[in-house]
Scaffold this motif. Structure first.
Motif, PDB file in Angstrom:
ATOM      1  N   LEU A  11      -4.875   6.991   2.012  1.00 48.09           N
ATOM      2  CA  LEU A  11      -4.474   5.871   1.166  1.00 48.09           C
ATOM      3  C   LEU A  11      -4.394   6.333  -0.288  1.00 48.09           C
ATOM      4  O   LEU A  11      -5.383   6.774  -0.869  1.00 48.09           O
ATOM      5  N   TRP A  49      -2.652   4.335  -2.876  1.00 54.68           N
ATOM      6  CA  TRP A  49      -2.708   3.183  -3.785  1.00 54.68           C
ATOM      7  C   TRP A  49      -2.687   1.908  -2.963  1.00 54.68           C
ATOM      8  O   TRP A  49      -2.077   1.836  -1.895  1.00 54.68           O
ATOM      9  N   THR A  50      -3.391   0.879  -3.444  1.00 56.38           N
ATOM     10  CA  THR A  50      -3.376  -0.423  -2.800  1.00 56.38           C
ATOM     11  C   THR A  50      -3.260  -1.524  -3.848  1.00 56.38           C
ATOM     12  O   THR A  50      -3.750  -1.373  -4.979  1.00 56.38           O
ATOM     13  N   SER A  51      -2.613  -2.604  -3.478  1.00 56.58           N
ATOM     14  CA  SER A  51      -2.471  -3.740  -4.389  1.00 56.58           C
ATOM     15  C   SER A  51      -3.748  -4.554  -4.519  1.00 56.58           C
ATOM     16  O   SER A  51      -3.817  -5.468  -5.346  1.00 56.58           O
ATOM     17  N   ASP A  52      -4.760  -4.244  -3.722  1.00 61.37           N
ATOM     18  CA  ASP A  52      -6.047  -4.928  -3.858  1.00 61.37           C
ATOM     19  C   ASP A  52      -6.569  -4.748  -5.284  1.00 61.37           C
ATOM     20  O   ASP A  52      -6.707  -3.622  -5.771  1.00 61.37           O
ATOM     21  N   TRP A  93       0.725   5.442   1.105  1.00 63.02           N
ATOM     22  CA  TRP A  93      -0.013   6.386   1.946  1.00 63.02           C
ATOM     23  C   TRP A  93       0.581   7.786   1.838  1.00 63.02           C
ATOM     24  O   TRP A  93       1.765   7.941   1.557  1.00 63.02           O
ATOM     25  N   ARG A 113       0.840  -1.186   0.000  1.00 64.26           N
ATOM     26  CA  ARG A 113       0.000   0.000   0.000  1.00 64.26           C
ATOM     27  C   ARG A 113       0.881   1.243   0.000  1.00 64.26           C
ATOM     28  O   ARG A 113       2.020   1.200   0.448  1.00 64.26           O
TER      29      ARG A 113
END
Length: 288
Positions: free
Chosen positions: A153, A155-158, A147, A145
């Motif tokens: 937040l 960006w997230t790898s989800d 931050w 992730r």
């Protein structure tokens, strides 16, 4: 097997050897930092806030000292922000609602904000824009992730379709990009959140167990591995959909000895390595 020798890079001034090194890192601009305390943390029990000292050595050898007040992390991660402040984060939290896991300090050592990024931090690295990249290990398999310094937040790898992302073994942050090599499939992953077209690119990779990665153009190097391959240095070339290994050797200390316990930091073409007693950094540069 070919040996590559680490080049001495930065050393903690000897006048601070009486303090305990809580952690150390090399920031995105090449300055080395040590987080020091009067004594080692206790393995159990609540952490009482304590004052700590950050000693910084820039690439020109200039030494700077910053006192941080009321640090709360027992096993901390550290990095510097572009404005001269610092980020200190506890690697473990007992509850997701622990709002004080990450502490942000200004250039005078005063806490300005705190927030939570989740348990099981393996890597914490700040990029040139001041964004905080966090890679987690498998006790909290949320991946990678990014931050803001105030806890937003970015960006997230989800949903990023990174194959086998369960434990972020290796993370490299340089400029505005991040590179990763995660367990279980160990692909080479490039992440550029500011790029609207393909912010994530993935290349298949057969090198397993690497703990650090360096990238320069189409060239890549993986450091580390399982069991007897902890000192392995694998060179490769990025092609259309995969990484092709070109050479395998070992990375040694400047005196030719194998590193023992170590810290590693990946920054662009460089892999920085620090071994006990954690007072000095060596560097391997793929661009040399």
């Amino acid at each position: 097997m070919q040996k590559t020798v680490l080049v001495p890079y930065a050393r903690l001034p000897q006048g601070h050897y009486d303090r305990h090194v809580l952690t150390s890192t090399v920031d995105v601009f090449g300055a080395a930092h040590w987080l020091l305390a009067e004594r080692a943390p206790q393995p159990r029990g609540d952490v009482q806030p304590f004052d700590a000292l950050v000693v910084s050595v820039d690439p020109a050898g200039t030494v700077e000292r910053t006192e941080l007040s009321a640090v709360r992390a027992r096993w901390p991660h550290l990095d510097r922000l572009p404005d001269g402040g610092f980020v200190v984060a506890a690697s473990r939290v007992h509850r997701d609602e622990d709002a004080h896991q990450v502490q942000v300090f200004d250039a005078l050592g005063r806490e300005t904000s705190s927030f939570c990024v989740g348990d099981a931090i393996e890597h914490l690295l700040v990029d040139e824009a001041g964004r905080i990249w966090v890679g987690h290990f498998d006790e909290n398999p949320v991946g990678i992730r990014c931050w803001t310094a105030t806890g937003g937040l970015v960006w997230t790898s989800d949903g990023a379709r990174i194959p086998g992302l369960f434990d972020c073994y290796a993370l490299n942050v340089s400029g505005a990009a991040a590179w990763a090599c995660p367990y279980t499939d160990f692909p080479l992953v490039e992440i550029r959140p500011d790029r609207t077209d393909r912010p994530v690119r993935v290349w298949a990779n057969r090198v397993r167990g690497s703990r650090a990665v360096a990238v320069h153009g189409e060239r890549v190097a993986f450091y580390g591995g399982y069991r007897g391959e902890r000192d392995r240095l694998t060179h490769g070339r990025i092609v259309e959909a995969s990484v092709e290994s070109t050479d395998v050797g070992v990375l040694t200390l400047p005196d030719g000895a194998a590193p023992g316990r170590r810290r590693v930091v990946g920054r662009g073409s460089r892999i920085y390595v620090q071994t006990e007693p954690f007072t000095a950094w060596g560097v391997f540069d793929l661009n040399r």
